[in-house]
Design an enzyme around this catalytic site. Structure first.
Site, PDB file in Angstrom:
ATOM      1  N   GLY A 148       3.621  11.519  -3.201  1.00 64.39           N
ATOM      2  CA  GLY A 148       3.038  11.715  -1.884  1.00 64.39           C
ATOM      3  C   GLY A 148       4.091  11.431  -0.837  1.00 64.39           C
ATOM      4  O   GLY A 148       5.051  10.690  -1.098  1.00 64.39           O
TER       5      GLY A 148
ATOM      6  N   GLN B  60       7.360   9.172   7.256  1.00 63.38           N
ATOM      7  CA  GLN B  60       8.333   8.663   6.289  1.00 63.38           C
ATOM      8  C   GLN B  60       9.661   9.422   6.377  1.00 63.38           C
ATOM      9  O   GLN B  60      10.664   8.959   5.839  1.00 63.38           O
ATOM     10  CB  GLN B  60       7.795   8.754   4.869  1.00 63.38           C
ATOM     11  CG  GLN B  60       6.686   7.777   4.576  1.00 63.38           C
ATOM     12  CD  GLN B  60       6.240   7.890   3.142  1.00 63.38           C
ATOM     13  OE1 GLN B  60       5.352   8.671   2.822  1.00 63.38           O
ATOM     14  NE2 GLN B  60       6.870   7.111   2.278  1.00 63.38           N
TER      15      GLN B  60
ATOM     16  N   CYS C 111       6.087   2.580  -3.006  1.00 60.20           N
ATOM     17  CA  CYS C 111       6.245   3.472  -1.854  1.00 60.20           C
ATOM     18  C   CYS C 111       7.716   3.818  -1.688  1.00 60.20           C
ATOM     19  O   CYS C 111       8.580   2.944  -1.787  1.00 60.20           O
ATOM     20  CB  CYS C 111       5.710   2.773  -0.603  1.00 60.20           C
ATOM     21  SG  CYS C 111       5.857   3.765   0.898  1.00 60.20           S
ATOM     22  N   LEU C 112       7.980   5.082  -1.385  1.00 64.28           N
ATOM     23  CA  LEU C 112       9.359   5.516  -1.155  1.00 64.28           C
ATOM     24  C   LEU C 112       9.972   4.829   0.056  1.00 64.28           C
ATOM     25  O   LEU C 112      11.192   4.717   0.149  1.00 64.28           O
ATOM     26  CB  LEU C 112       9.403   7.041  -0.972  1.00 64.28           C
ATOM     27  CG  LEU C 112       8.933   7.874  -2.161  1.00 64.28           C
ATOM     28  CD1 LEU C 112       8.887   9.353  -1.785  1.00 64.28           C
ATOM     29  CD2 LEU C 112       9.812   7.653  -3.375  1.00 64.28           C
TER      30      LEU C 112
ATOM     31  N   HIS D 224      -3.182   6.151   0.486  1.00 60.33           N
ATOM     32  CA  HIS D 224      -1.849   5.611   0.769  1.00 60.33           C
ATOM     33  C   HIS D 224      -1.170   6.429   1.869  1.00 60.33           C
ATOM     34  O   HIS D 224      -0.611   5.874   2.819  1.00 60.33           O
ATOM     35  CB  HIS D 224      -1.020   5.629  -0.528  1.00 60.33           C
ATOM     36  CG  HIS D 224       0.355   5.087  -0.396  1.00 60.33           C
ATOM     37  ND1 HIS D 224       0.720   3.852  -0.893  1.00 60.33           N
ATOM     38  CD2 HIS D 224       1.473   5.604   0.161  1.00 60.33           C
ATOM     39  CE1 HIS D 224       2.003   3.637  -0.631  1.00 60.33           C
ATOM     40  NE2 HIS D 224       2.485   4.698   0.005  1.00 60.33           N
ATOM     41  N   GLU D 225      -1.232   7.758   1.755  1.00 60.68           N
ATOM     42  CA  GLU D 225      -0.557   8.623   2.734  1.00 60.68           C
ATOM     43  C   GLU D 225      -1.269   8.594   4.087  1.00 60.68           C
ATOM     44  O   GLU D 225      -0.610   8.606   5.134  1.00 60.68           O
ATOM     45  CB  GLU D 225      -0.434  10.054   2.207  1.00 60.68           C
ATOM     46  CG  GLU D 225       0.374  10.189   0.920  1.00 60.68           C
ATOM     47  CD  GLU D 225       1.709   9.468   0.929  1.00 60.68           C
ATOM     48  OE1 GLU D 225       2.380   9.405   1.987  1.00 60.68           O
ATOM     49  OE2 GLU D 225       2.100   8.944  -0.128  1.00 60.68           O
TER      50      GLU D 225
ATOM     51  N   HIS E 103      -0.168   5.684   5.982  1.00 59.60           N
ATOM     52  CA  HIS E 103       1.127   5.922   6.649  1.00 59.60           C
ATOM     53  C   HIS E 103       0.926   6.569   8.013  1.00 59.60           C
ATOM     54  O   HIS E 103       1.570   6.187   8.991  1.00 59.60           O
ATOM     55  CB  HIS E 103       2.027   6.836   5.805  1.00 59.60           C
ATOM     56  CG  HIS E 103       2.850   6.118   4.803  1.00 59.60           C
ATOM     57  ND1 HIS E 103       3.804   5.185   5.129  1.00 59.60           N
ATOM     58  CD2 HIS E 103       2.888   6.217   3.455  1.00 59.60           C
ATOM     59  CE1 HIS E 103       4.385   4.734   4.037  1.00 59.60           C
ATOM     60  NE2 HIS E 103       3.830   5.343   3.002  1.00 59.60           N
TER      61      HIS E 103
END
Length: 169
Positions: free
Chosen positions: A46, A51, A93-94, A135-136, A139
């Site tokens: 994702g 991000q 998470c990235l 999660h996204e 963000h």
């Protein structure tokens, strides 16, 4: 297509409330293509626009069912309007370096959004798919998964991050 830089915590763009998208044009399509290339290169499941430094409400969620398949869903201006049940599972998470932790999320959610052309989407999501969407969407609201951890775990992570960033300097 181009690989974009993935912004990492504590960069302030990750705390911004992403702006609603009102124009569905070639610029948005290019952003989504670049985000997809970036997400799969990372590799991730994702990716939210902030991000990659773009504070707009667009997120990609991997829908692949077999290894090496690159199939994703684009969610523009997503809203989670209902949640049922809870499940605790591991997340990473990235944008949050070297951190994985168990996070409590809804097991099933109801989502409304628009697709890349501005057409309405409405669906229910469960389990892993629901977790990635939550999660996204977090963000896009300026929330990171570490915000859902206990204050002790967050403090320990911030201490670890200071060491990581000091070593990189």
């Amino acid at each position: 297509m181009a690989l974009l830089e993935i912004i990492t915590y504590p960069h302030p763009v990750l705390r911004e409330e992403a702006k609603e998208i009102t124009v569905f044009d070639d610029e948005l399509k290019k952003l989504v293509q670049d985000m997809s290339e970036t997400m799969y290169d990372a590799p991730g499941v994702g990716l939210a626009a902030n991000q990659v430094g773009v504070a707009q409400q667009v997120a990609l969620v991997d829908r692949s069912e077999i290894p090496d398949e690159k199939k994703f869903l684009v969610l523009v201006n997503p809203v989670i309007s209902d949640g049922e049940g809870t499940i605790v599972d591991e997340e990473g998470c990235l944008s949050v370096l070297e951190c994985q932790a168990k996070v409590k999320r809804f097991q099933k959610i109801h989502v409304t959004a628009k697709d890349i052309d501005g057409n309405p989407l409405e669906f229910d999501a469960e389990d892993r798919f629901a977790r990635i969407i939550q999660h996204e969407v977090d963000h896009l609201r300026g929330t990171l998964f570490i915000d859902r951890l206990s204050s002790l775990k967050r403090t320990l992570y911030k201490k670890k991050l200071r060491k990581i960033l000091h070593q990189q300097a």
